[in-house]
Design an enzyme around this catalytic site. Structure first.
Site, PDB file in Angstrom:
ATOM      1  CE  LYS A 177      23.949  25.029   7.375  1.00  0.00           C
ATOM      2  NZ  LYS A 177      23.085  24.647   7.982  1.00  0.00           N
ATOM      3  CD  GLU A 226      35.964  16.885  13.633  1.00  0.00           C
ATOM      4  OE1 GLU A 226      35.610  18.044  13.739  1.00  0.00           O
ATOM      5  OE2 GLU A 226      35.144  15.878  14.309  1.00  0.00           O
ATOM      6  N   GLY A 264      22.832  20.879   7.145  1.00  0.00           N
ATOM      7  CA  GLY A 264      24.646  19.853   6.712  1.00  0.00           C
ATOM      8  C   GLY A 264      24.160  17.704   5.797  1.00  0.00           C
ATOM      9  NE  ARG A 265      19.755  14.930  10.510  1.00  0.00           N
ATOM     10  CZ  ARG A 265      20.231  16.492  11.032  1.00  0.00           C
ATOM     11  NH1 ARG A 265      21.418  16.789  11.167  1.00  0.00           N
ATOM     12  NH2 ARG A 265      19.078  17.139  11.475  1.00  0.00           N
ATOM     13  CD  GLU A 285      24.372  15.170  12.175  1.00  0.00           C
ATOM     14  OE1 GLU A 285      25.018  15.215  13.068  1.00  0.00           O
ATOM     15  OE2 GLU A 285      23.637  15.518  11.566  1.00  0.00           O
ATOM     16  CG  HIS A 338      29.201 -15.430   4.533  1.00  0.00           C
ATOM     17  ND1 HIS A 338      29.257 -16.308   4.791  1.00  0.00           N
ATOM     18  CD2 HIS A 338      28.648 -14.480   3.429  1.00  0.00           C
ATOM     19  CE1 HIS A 338      29.332 -17.290   3.257  1.00  0.00           C
ATOM     20  NE2 HIS A 338      28.536 -15.353   2.226  1.00  0.00           N
ATOM     21  CE  LYS A 380      29.999  19.217  16.450  1.00  0.00           C
ATOM     22  NZ  LYS A 380      28.817  20.331  15.911  1.00  0.00           N
TER      23      LYS A 380
HETATM   24  O1  LIG Z   1      29.655  21.365   7.219  1.00  0.00           O
HETATM   25  P1  LIG Z   1      29.879  21.379   8.913  1.00  0.00           P
HETATM   26  O2  LIG Z   1      29.482  22.856   9.070  1.00  0.00           O
HETATM   27  O3  LIG Z   1      31.641  21.154   8.617  1.00  0.00           O
HETATM   28  O4  LIG Z   1      29.153  20.578   9.535  1.00  0.00           O
HETATM   29  C1  LIG Z   1      29.591  19.215   9.762  1.00  0.00           C
HETATM   30  C2  LIG Z   1      29.053  18.029  10.649  1.00  0.00           C
HETATM   31  O5  LIG Z   1      28.711  18.370  11.858  1.00  0.00           O
HETATM   32  C3  LIG Z   1      27.492  18.378  11.760  1.00  0.00           C
HETATM   33  O6  LIG Z   1      27.015  19.320  12.133  1.00  0.00           O
HETATM   34  C4  LIG Z   1      27.706  16.998  12.978  1.00  0.00           C
HETATM   35  O7  LIG Z   1      28.384  17.750  14.390  1.00  0.00           O
HETATM   36  C5  LIG Z   1      26.444  17.716  10.887  1.00  0.00           C
HETATM   37  O8  LIG Z   1      25.397  17.813  10.931  1.00  0.00           O
HETATM   38  C6  LIG Z   1      27.659  17.916  10.215  1.00  0.00           C
HETATM   39  O9  LIG Z   1      26.925  17.586   8.522  1.00  0.00           O
END
Ligand SMILES: O=P(O)(O)OC[C@H]1O[C@](O)(CO)[C@@H](O)[C@@H]1O
Length: 520
Positions: A182, A188, A241-242, A327, A358, A486
């Site tokens: 987003k 990452e 994002g979620r 979150e 289990h 972060k």
């Molecule tokens: O889609 P992006 O901006 O890479 O964010 C990834 C994820 O990182 C977050 O902002 C949390 O760090 C989430 O809410 C989101 O889904």
């Protein structure tokens, strides 16, 4: 500045009435309480219920202005006041959405159609993390569990092993890299996208950027990074994002398990949105699920809730819901910034059943804390091993009944004697075999694992989370807590690479490990 709450929740008369109603009720094991919604059945029989609870819920939700806030959410009002924007993921699953949403939806469908008809891209590497990852994993595992003609791999973690494994053995000339982010700033995702680009270049793919598509709310940044305009799918800052599975982020699922899966998910979720909007409170599944969760968490003191998903295709539902719930609800101040004096969002954890039985079910049955459980199961399986499914259903119902009914010491003692045990030993073993019972749970039954049913299930949980946020008075649509880590990671990384940092700013243990890990 607007003040949202004149009375803190723990002093609100309607909250106190709800608390009383919960404390003075119990789970009635002879009571069957079912809600049937969008094809799903929610069985709330193993939660506390009484007419007083029902009345208290009505009054509490009226005090919290449910109707106004729900309309704000579903109509694109400022449902996320802290970030001053809507949280309008429900728009993405409307049958007749805004023109810009319809246009992007059609672009995705057209892209999938064209790519399929050209039999293009044998491999897909989906790069994204959190909400830009779990929904796609969930949908593809749910409906492509037996494999699809395209290989799909996921790369989320910054751990270099993830991207190495994600690319290993694939033909770069026949691999589509899907970069889902987003913000287009997530460390990452950007690092993994760079590695994928290098991999394409190293293989001398003629125009490597043609092998990359991006899905983002920052199309300009994706363009500047190098993705061609026609390969960029956008969504909007008002999609949290979620919740982004409902946007073009789902394109990789479209490419692997089909566009009909995306459409089915959307219509199931939309059906649940309509139910959430229109059903009276006593029959409103997300509301009743939320209120049971609030009772267990804030009033009865359970610190966690277990997800017992009796369908191995839905293993990814667990991390998906962990992000959605933790979150969203992992907050301890209200919209006015005041501390919330009751426990809020619980830990959500789990594993598919029967594996979970289990692993940790012992703790659920006889541990000191215990946890409410959401049992999720499909009435009908999609394989041909009917006896497996019969056993799976039996285990699901049996675990739930054992948690609820338990076993008294006397029952265990009599069974021990009947099994031929001598008396003293029968007494001792009975103490160990005793199960307290009385553990709350929900049972959610899907008729079959269809995209429609899964879409409805996800929206059920989304709206449950919304209602909990409303009652607790917190903002479920931000995630400020993840920011500090972060920022610190950036500084520490710089120190590891160059040695340049003010070690005084870190605690002694972090400083020690920076010294140890520093690159020569
Ligand atoms: O889609 P992006 O901006 O890479 O964010 C990834 C994820 O990182 C977050 O902002 C949390 O760090 C989430 O809410 C989101 O889904």
């Amino acid at each position: 500045m607007t003040t949202h709450y004149s009375t803190p929740l723990h002093q609100l008369p309607e909250w106190l009435a709800y608390t009383d109603a919960i404390h003075t009720s119990c789970i009635n094991t002879n009571h069957l309480r079912l809600l049937k919604v969008a094809g799903l059945t929610l069985d709330l029989s193993a939660q506390r219920y009484s007419p007083e609870i029902e009345k208290a819920i009505e009054q509490l939700l009226t005090a919290r202005q449910l109707t106004t806030h729900r309309e704000l959410l579903l109509n694109g009002g400022i449902a996320n006041p802290i970030e001053n924007r809507p949280a309008w993921h429900t728009m993405l699953r409307q049958p007749r959405p805004l023109p810009e949403v319809a246009e992007e939806r059609n672009r995705v469908l057209e892209f999938v159609r064209r790519t399929d008809s050209n039999r293009r891209w044998r491999n897909i590497v989906h790069i994204g993390i959190g909400g830009s990852d779990w929904g796609v994993r969930l949908a593809t595992a749910a409906f492509g569990y037996a494999g699809t003609w395209r290989n799909i791999r996921y790369v989320a973690n910054i751990d270099g092993h993830a991207i190495e494994a994600g690319l290993a053995g694939l033909d770069p000339h026949d691999t589509l890299i899907v970069v889902a982010t987003k913000s287009f700033t997530t460390a990452e995702t950007l690092a993994n996208a760079e590695r994928a680009l290098e991999w394409l270049k190293a293989a001398k793919v003629p125009n490597p950027y043609n092998n990359i598509i991006a899905i983002t709310a920052k199309p300009d940044v994706a363009l500047a990074w190098g993705v061609p305009k026609h390969n960029i799918f956008k969504f909007w800052s008002w999609v949290g994002g979620r919740f982004s599975l409902w946007s073009a982020v789902g394109v990789a699922a479209g490419l692997t398990v089909g566009s009909n899966v995306l459409a089915g998910l959307q219509s199931g979720a939309h059906a649940m949105d309509q139910h959430f909007l229109n059903a009276p409170i006593a029959e409103n599944a997300p509301i009743q699920l939320a209120m049971a969760d609030i009772a267990n968490r804030s009033i009865l003191g359970y610190g966690s809730r277990n997800l017992a998903v009796y369908d191995s295709r839905l293993a990814n539902l667990i991390p998906y819901l962990q992000q959605l719930e933790m979150e969203s609800l992992g907050k301890s101040v209200d919209l006015d910034g005041n501390p919330i004096e009751v426990p809020t969002g619980s830990v959500v954890w789990g594993m598919p059943g029967t594996d979970a039985q289990h692993t940790f079910f012992q703790w659920l049955h006889q541990g000191t804390d215990g946890a409410p459980v959401d049992f999720i199961v499909c009435q009908k399986a999609d394989h041909r091993y009917t006896d497996h499914h019969r056993q799976l259903l039996a285990h699901c119902l049996a675990q739930r009944e054992a948690l609820l009914n338990g076993k008294t010491e006397e029952e265990a003692y009599q069974e021990n004697l009947n099994a031929g045990m001598e008396e003293e030993r029968a007494r001792l073993i009975a103490k160990h075999r005793k199960l307290a019972g009385g553990k709350p749970s929900n049972l959610i039954v899907l008729p079959q694992l269809t995209p429609f049913a899964l879409g409805a299930l996800l929206a059920l949980y989304e709206h449950k989370v919304f209602v909990e946020g409303l009652v607790w008075g917190l903002n479920p649509f931000d995630q400020w807590g993840v920011e500090l880590g972060k920022v610190l990671a950036k500084d520490i990384e710089k120190a590891l690479a160059s040695g340049q940092t003010d070690l005084q700013t870190h605690n002694s243990s972090t400083s020690y490990w920076i010294e140890q890990f520093r690159e020569e």
